[in-house]
Design a protein around this motif. Structure first.
Motif, mmCIF file in Angstrom:
data_model
loop_
_atom_site.group_PDB
_atom_site.id
_atom_site.type_symbol
_atom_site.label_atom_id
_atom_site.label_comp_id
_atom_site.label_asym_id
_atom_site.label_seq_id
_atom_site.Cartn_x
_atom_site.Cartn_y
_atom_site.Cartn_z
ATOM 1 N N GLU A 12 0.835 -1.194 0.000
ATOM 2 C CA GLU A 12 0.000 0.000 0.000
ATOM 3 C C GLU A 12 0.871 1.245 0.000
ATOM 4 N N SER A 13 0.292 2.351 -0.423
ATOM 5 C CA SER A 13 0.975 3.639 -0.353
ATOM 6 C C SER A 13 1.331 3.929 1.100
ATOM 7 N N ASP A 14 2.503 4.510 1.306
ATOM 8 C CA ASP A 14 2.954 4.903 2.644
ATOM 9 C C ASP A 14 2.937 6.435 2.696
ATOM 10 N N ALA A 15 1.748 6.984 2.833
ATOM 11 C CA ALA A 15 1.572 8.438 2.792
ATOM 12 C C ALA A 15 2.327 9.141 3.915
ATOM 13 N N ALA A 16 2.386 8.536 5.093
ATOM 14 C CA ALA A 16 3.058 9.173 6.234
ATOM 15 C C ALA A 16 4.533 9.442 5.943
ATOM 16 N N ASN A 17 5.160 8.555 5.153
ATOM 17 C CA ASN A 17 6.576 8.703 4.820
ATOM 18 C C ASN A 17 6.816 9.201 3.395
ATOM 19 N N TYR A 19 5.978 7.639 0.406
ATOM 20 C CA TYR A 19 6.324 6.611 -0.581
ATOM 21 C C TYR A 19 5.059 6.177 -1.310
ATOM 22 N N PRO A 20 5.003 6.426 -2.640
ATOM 23 C CA PRO A 20 3.776 6.099 -3.371
ATOM 24 C C PRO A 20 3.495 4.604 -3.455
ATOM 25 N N ASN A 21 4.553 3.796 -3.542
ATOM 26 C CA ASN A 21 4.428 2.370 -3.829
ATOM 27 C C ASN A 21 3.593 2.202 -5.089
ATOM 28 N N SER A 22 2.819 1.148 -5.218
ATOM 29 C CA SER A 22 2.120 0.910 -6.476
ATOM 30 C C SER A 22 0.939 -0.019 -6.259
ATOM 31 N N PRO A 23 -0.105 0.143 -7.064
ATOM 32 C CA PRO A 23 -1.171 -0.859 -7.028
ATOM 33 C C PRO A 23 -0.729 -2.169 -7.680
ATOM 34 N N ARG A 80 25.436 -12.107 -6.990
ATOM 35 C CA ARG A 80 26.448 -12.472 -5.994
ATOM 36 C C ARG A 80 25.961 -12.075 -4.606
ATOM 37 N N GLY A 81 26.107 -12.987 -3.654
ATOM 38 C CA GLY A 81 25.783 -12.709 -2.256
ATOM 39 C C GLY A 81 24.301 -12.726 -1.965
ATOM 40 N N GLN A 82 23.981 -12.269 -0.756
ATOM 41 C CA GLN A 82 22.587 -12.173 -0.347
ATOM 42 C C GLN A 82 22.398 -10.915 0.480
ATOM 43 N N ALA A 83 21.142 -10.480 0.584
ATOM 44 C CA ALA A 83 20.834 -9.265 1.334
ATOM 45 C C ALA A 83 19.436 -9.369 1.923
ATOM 46 N N ARG A 84 19.266 -8.674 3.022
ATOM 47 C CA ARG A 84 17.928 -8.466 3.581
ATOM 48 C C ARG A 84 17.537 -7.059 3.147
ATOM 49 N N ALA A 85 16.471 -6.974 2.374
ATOM 50 C CA ALA A 85 16.020 -5.703 1.832
ATOM 51 C C ALA A 85 14.667 -5.343 2.434
ATOM 52 N N ARG A 86 14.389 -4.042 2.417
ATOM 53 C CA ARG A 86 13.067 -3.564 2.831
ATOM 54 C C ARG A 86 12.384 -3.005 1.588
ATOM 55 N N LEU A 87 11.142 -3.421 1.387
ATOM 56 C CA LEU A 87 10.343 -2.940 0.258
ATOM 57 C C LEU A 87 9.149 -2.167 0.780
ATOM 58 N N PRO A 106 7.662 -2.366 -9.500
ATOM 59 C CA PRO A 106 6.888 -1.380 -10.234
ATOM 60 C C PRO A 106 7.335 0.033 -9.842
ATOM 61 N N ALA A 107 7.184 0.972 -10.746
ATOM 62 C CA ALA A 107 7.527 2.360 -10.442
ATOM 63 C C ALA A 107 6.848 2.782 -9.135
ATOM 64 N N GLY A 108 7.588 3.504 -8.307
ATOM 65 C CA GLY A 108 7.056 4.036 -7.059
ATOM 66 C C GLY A 108 7.320 3.212 -5.824
ATOM 67 N N VAL A 109 7.781 1.971 -5.988
ATOM 68 C CA VAL A 109 7.980 1.093 -4.831
ATOM 69 C C VAL A 109 9.297 1.413 -4.133
ATOM 70 N N GLY A 110 9.210 1.739 -2.854
ATOM 71 C CA GLY A 110 10.394 2.003 -2.050
ATOM 72 C C GLY A 110 11.214 0.745 -1.860
ATOM 73 N N HIS A 111 12.544 0.921 -1.806
ATOM 74 C CA HIS A 111 13.424 -0.218 -1.571
ATOM 75 C C HIS A 111 14.739 0.259 -0.965
ATOM 76 N N ALA A 112 15.328 -0.620 -0.128
ATOM 77 C CA ALA A 112 16.596 -0.316 0.545
ATOM 78 C C ALA A 112 17.223 -1.608 1.031
ATOM 79 N N SER A 113 18.536 -1.606 1.137
ATOM 80 C CA SER A 113 19.256 -2.729 1.732
ATOM 81 C C SER A 113 19.367 -2.483 3.235
ATOM 82 N N LEU A 114 18.993 -3.475 4.022
ATOM 83 C CA LEU A 114 19.133 -3.384 5.479
ATOM 84 C C LEU A 114 20.416 -4.054 5.949
ATOM 85 N N GLU A 115 20.744 -5.176 5.334
ATOM 86 C CA GLU A 115 21.989 -5.910 5.601
ATOM 87 C C GLU A 115 22.344 -6.631 4.319
#
Length: 169
Positions: A12-17, A19-23, A80-87, A106-115
């Motif tokens: 879902e959209s994360d309006a508080a932060n 981040y549009p995310n996507s349907p 190569r390797g592995q990661a824990r990501a946040r979407l 999809p366009a708009g989806v937040g993403h980041a590497s946590l580890e």
């Protein structure tokens, strides 16, 4: 070679932060490519993405800060390797990414590497004519980001093959 069925993750959209995310759902293809070495996997992802109309653009890691692209869909092939990501942005969901996996954002989806492993690396690709801008969530600019996301065209094929419209419903 049969096309693997992806996991689908609806965010879902994360309006508080801001981040549009996507349907459209995030697609996670587990072990989409198996090869003996990281270089073979990287080359394999580049060839696979190119063959299905998503020209490879880079080899790099995943940024360790939440961001999104409102002007492009993105395919990430972990070679190569592995990661824990946040979407989904700062309040999103964690997923493990392993060698051979493909993540289709999809366009708009937040993403980041946590580890991530020190050698974690991916191939990134975008549909023709789509260029990503790195954006961070801003609640004051959410409506503008959502409008840009809504204008991004959906390619006909998935970066791993097969029609995309049936998966992005």
């Amino acid at each position: 070679m049969s096309i693997p069925q992806p996991e689908r993750l609806h965010l879902e959209s994360d309006a508080a932060n801001g981040y549009p995310n996507s349907p459209l759902p995030v697609l996670i293809y587990r072990r989409a490519l198996d090869a003996h070495s990281a270089e073979e996997r990287a080359e394999g992802f580049e060839a696979l993405f190119k063959r299905h109309g998503w020209p490879p653009a880079w080899r790099y890691h995943l940024y360790d800060f939440d961001h999104f692209h409102s002007t492009a869909h993105e395919a990430l092939g972990i070679f190569r390797g592995q990661a824990r990501a946040r979407l989904g942005g700062p309040d999103g969901r964690d997923v493990m990414l392993n060698e051979g996996d493909v993540l289709v954002l999809p366009a708009g989806v937040g993403h980041a590497s946590l580890e991530a492993d020190d050698d974690f690396c991916m191939v990134g690709a975008y549909p023709p004519g789509q260029a990503p801008e790195i954006e961070r969530g801003d609640p004051a600019k959410l409506a503008e980001a959502q409008a840009r996301v809504a204008k991004v065209t959906v390619p006909s094929t998935s970066p791993v093959g097969g029609p995309l419209d049936a998966l992005w419903k």
